[in-house]
Design a protein around this motif. Structure first.
Motif, mmCIF file in Angstrom:
data_model
loop_
_atom_site.group_PDB
_atom_site.id
_atom_site.type_symbol
_atom_site.label_atom_id
_atom_site.label_comp_id
_atom_site.label_asym_id
_atom_site.label_seq_id
_atom_site.Cartn_x
_atom_site.Cartn_y
_atom_site.Cartn_z
ATOM 1 N N SER A 83 0.838 -1.210 0.000
ATOM 2 C CA SER A 83 0.000 0.000 0.000
ATOM 3 C C SER A 83 0.869 1.254 0.000
ATOM 4 C CB SER A 83 -0.922 -0.003 1.215
ATOM 5 O OG SER A 83 -1.810 -1.104 1.174
ATOM 6 N N VAL A 84 1.950 1.238 0.777
ATOM 7 C CA VAL A 84 2.864 2.384 0.792
ATOM 8 C C VAL A 84 3.503 2.566 -0.581
ATOM 9 C CG1 VAL A 84 5.054 3.222 1.737
ATOM 10 C CG2 VAL A 84 3.356 2.230 3.260
ATOM 11 N N PHE A 85 3.937 1.475 -1.191
ATOM 12 C CA PHE A 85 4.587 1.535 -2.502
ATOM 13 C C PHE A 85 3.652 2.108 -3.568
ATOM 14 C CE2 PHE A 85 5.855 -0.383 -6.559
ATOM 15 C CZ PHE A 85 7.173 0.030 -6.635
ATOM 16 N N GLU A 86 2.382 1.742 -3.521
ATOM 17 C CA GLU A 86 1.411 2.232 -4.496
ATOM 18 C C GLU A 86 1.232 3.740 -4.395
ATOM 19 O OE1 GLU A 86 -0.675 0.539 -6.982
ATOM 20 O OE2 GLU A 86 1.134 -0.675 -6.736
ATOM 21 N N SER A 87 1.482 4.314 -3.212
ATOM 22 C CA SER A 87 1.303 5.757 -3.023
ATOM 23 C C SER A 87 2.552 6.561 -3.380
ATOM 24 C CB SER A 87 0.908 6.048 -1.573
ATOM 25 O OG SER A 87 1.988 5.724 -0.692
ATOM 26 N N LEU A 88 3.668 5.896 -3.673
ATOM 27 C CA LEU A 88 4.919 6.588 -3.969
ATOM 28 C C LEU A 88 4.985 6.971 -5.446
ATOM 29 C CD1 LEU A 88 7.430 4.328 -1.983
ATOM 30 C CD2 LEU A 88 6.411 6.491 -1.260
ATOM 31 N N PRO A 89 5.570 8.136 -5.754
ATOM 32 C CA PRO A 89 5.689 8.551 -7.160
ATOM 33 C C PRO A 89 6.944 7.970 -7.817
ATOM 34 C CG PRO A 89 6.479 10.306 -5.729
ATOM 35 C CD PRO A 89 5.980 9.203 -4.822
ATOM 36 N N ASP A 90 6.914 7.872 -9.126
ATOM 37 C CA ASP A 90 8.086 7.503 -9.933
ATOM 38 C C ASP A 90 8.725 6.205 -9.437
ATOM 39 O OD1 ASP A 90 7.728 9.894 -11.356
ATOM 40 O OD2 ASP A 90 9.001 11.004 -9.937
ATOM 41 N N THR A 91 7.971 5.145 -9.396
ATOM 42 C CA THR A 91 8.495 3.860 -8.948
ATOM 43 C C THR A 91 9.131 3.047 -10.067
ATOM 44 O OG1 THR A 91 6.303 2.874 -9.249
ATOM 45 C CG2 THR A 91 6.854 3.708 -7.043
ATOM 46 N N PHE A 134 14.009 -3.005 -10.552
ATOM 47 C CA PHE A 134 14.077 -3.360 -9.123
ATOM 48 C C PHE A 134 14.775 -2.279 -8.308
ATOM 49 C CE2 PHE A 134 16.650 -5.278 -5.701
ATOM 50 C CZ PHE A 134 15.638 -5.740 -4.879
ATOM 51 N N GLU A 135 15.862 -1.689 -8.837
ATOM 52 C CA GLU A 135 16.638 -0.719 -8.081
ATOM 53 C C GLU A 135 15.838 0.540 -7.779
ATOM 54 O OE1 GLU A 135 19.477 -1.122 -6.677
ATOM 55 O OE2 GLU A 135 19.716 -3.161 -7.450
ATOM 56 N N THR A 136 15.053 1.012 -8.732
ATOM 57 C CA THR A 136 14.236 2.200 -8.485
ATOM 58 C C THR A 136 13.182 1.930 -7.424
ATOM 59 O OG1 THR A 136 14.562 2.978 -10.771
ATOM 60 C CG2 THR A 136 12.693 3.889 -9.562
ATOM 61 N N ALA A 137 12.537 0.769 -7.490
ATOM 62 C CA ALA A 137 11.535 0.421 -6.478
ATOM 63 C C ALA A 137 12.174 0.341 -5.086
ATOM 64 C CB ALA A 137 10.883 -0.908 -6.847
ATOM 65 N N LYS A 138 13.338 -0.248 -5.028
ATOM 66 C CA LYS A 138 14.026 -0.351 -3.728
ATOM 67 C C LYS A 138 14.416 1.024 -3.205
ATOM 68 C CE LYS A 138 18.283 -1.805 -3.555
ATOM 69 N NZ LYS A 138 19.497 -2.657 -3.584
ATOM 70 N N GLN A 139 14.892 1.931 -4.082
ATOM 71 C CA GLN A 139 15.304 3.259 -3.658
ATOM 72 C C GLN A 139 14.116 4.072 -3.149
ATOM 73 O OE1 GLN A 139 18.516 4.303 -3.436
ATOM 74 N NE2 GLN A 139 17.590 6.031 -2.327
#
Length: 359
Positions: free
Chosen positions: A57-65, A71-76
């Motif tokens: 849920s937190v990840f879905e609310s983040l911009p520019d994933t 994988f690296e951008t999602a982790k950052q």
């Protein structure tokens, strides 16, 4: 999905989320290496799956994933979200409160301190860890060594490990000796006395149960034995006995105090000669557990000025007595001879009759 190996979820809303997320992500990276997962798309999908619904849920609310294979951008993005949650001052407080547990080895304690120091913002982590070990270790010997020799952290840990090993070996030997002694006590059947029927009574395991309980008590402090952490953890270790002035035991359990604190009957039966001038102590209550009377508690000295004695003078109970003049009083006082007594006692009536009372 049923074929995926198990991996724990990440609880987002518990305290200290930043350091916990860093640890969780490191574990996930190790898991991917162990499972031979190199595909970036699969790694990203597995991270979001294993981390749980709260992280997703937190990840879905983040911009520019980024796209699905990044994988690296999602982790950052997740790192940026959780990293500000690290509170350096709170981490310092948690670090300062970390103390060695009762059964904890020095290596385990050091690992806990090292992990807590990661996010505390210390300029000298080794120095802070060394200070924390010196102040909060359970080993008095380790603390004294550190204060005496001022070693660096590595030398301090080497010495601490040697103490842990020595304590383990000593406890193993002592426990083995106690077990061997207990088995010998159970095996020996000694005659106690002859009963009215002429049969001898013998020690049995039930008769030895009291002895076995005593063997489980520390002879220096009276607590349970062996002590966790070895001899240095005994409450009496380093203490001075008030009865014999020797180290490492309490006066209540002093083996030599029987000579100094004999019962009145034992004192009476001791055969010593001569008159002894002694101090008089004021006591309101006396019990078998009382500690020795210090010299500062002594009150007055009563001096025997003259003795009138006869070998034939005895009370009706057969005990010899004498008449003495105390502190130059005009009246003689009749006393019972108790040459072994360490403390002489006057009853209140006799004391009140003295014309020259001690002050």
């Amino acid at each position: 999905m049923a074929g995926l190996p198990q991996f724990p979820e990440f609880p987002v809303y518990e305290a200290n989320v930043g350091p916990r997320w860093e640890t969780y992500l490191n574990r996930f990276e190790s898991f991917c290496i162990a499972a031979n997962i190199a595909n970036l798309t699969r790694k990203r999908a597995l991270l979001l799956h294993y981390a749980g619904e709260e992280v997703y849920s937190v990840f879905e609310s983040l911009p520019d994933t980024g796209p699905a294979d990044d994988f690296e951008t999602a982790k950052q993005r997740l790192n940026d979200h959780f990293a500000p949650k690290v509170n350096a001052e709170f981490q310092k407080y948690v670090f300062r409160q970390c103390k060695q547990a009762t059964t904890e080895k020095i290596d385990t304690y050091y690992t806990r301190l090292r992990n807590l120091a990661k996010n505390a913002g210390f300029a000298d982590k080794d120095g802070e860890i060394k200070t924390q070990i010196i102040q909060h270790t359970l080993s008095s010997r380790l603390r004294r060594y550190a204060l005496r020799e001022n070693p660096d952290l590595d030398d301090l840990l080497k010495y601490a490990r040697s103490l842990d090993i020595a304590n383990e070996q000593a406890d193993s030997i002592e426990n083995s000796r106690l077990q061997s002694h207990s088995e010998r006590v159970d095996a020996i059947r000694r005659p106690l006395r002859t009963s009215n029927s002429g049969r001898e009574r013998y020690n049995t395991p039930s008769n030895n149960s009291r002895q076995q309980r005593i063997n489980n008590k520390c002879r220096n402090c009276g607590g349970q034995y062996p002590h966790p952490g070895g001899r240095a953890m005994c409450p009496a270790y380093g203490k001075t006995c008030r009865a014999c002035q020797k180290l490492n035991h309490f006066a209540k359990h002093c083996l030599s105090k029987s000579r100094q604190y004999a019962t009145p009957k034992q004192q009476y039966e001791r055969k010593q000669q001569g008159c002894v001038q002694n101090r008089v102590y004021r006591t309101d209550h006396c019990s078998s557990d009382d500690e020795s009377v210090s010299a500062s508690e002594a009150s007055d000295i009563i001096t025997v000025a003259a003795c009138e004695s006869s070998a034939n003078k005895r009370e009706s109970n057969g005990r010899p007595h004498i008449k003495v003049k105390l502190n130059n009083n005009s009246n003689n006082v009749k006393l019972m001879i108790d040459s072994g007594a360490s403390i002489n006692i006057l009853d209140q009536e006799t004391y009140n009759s003295l014309t020259n009372k001690p002050k």
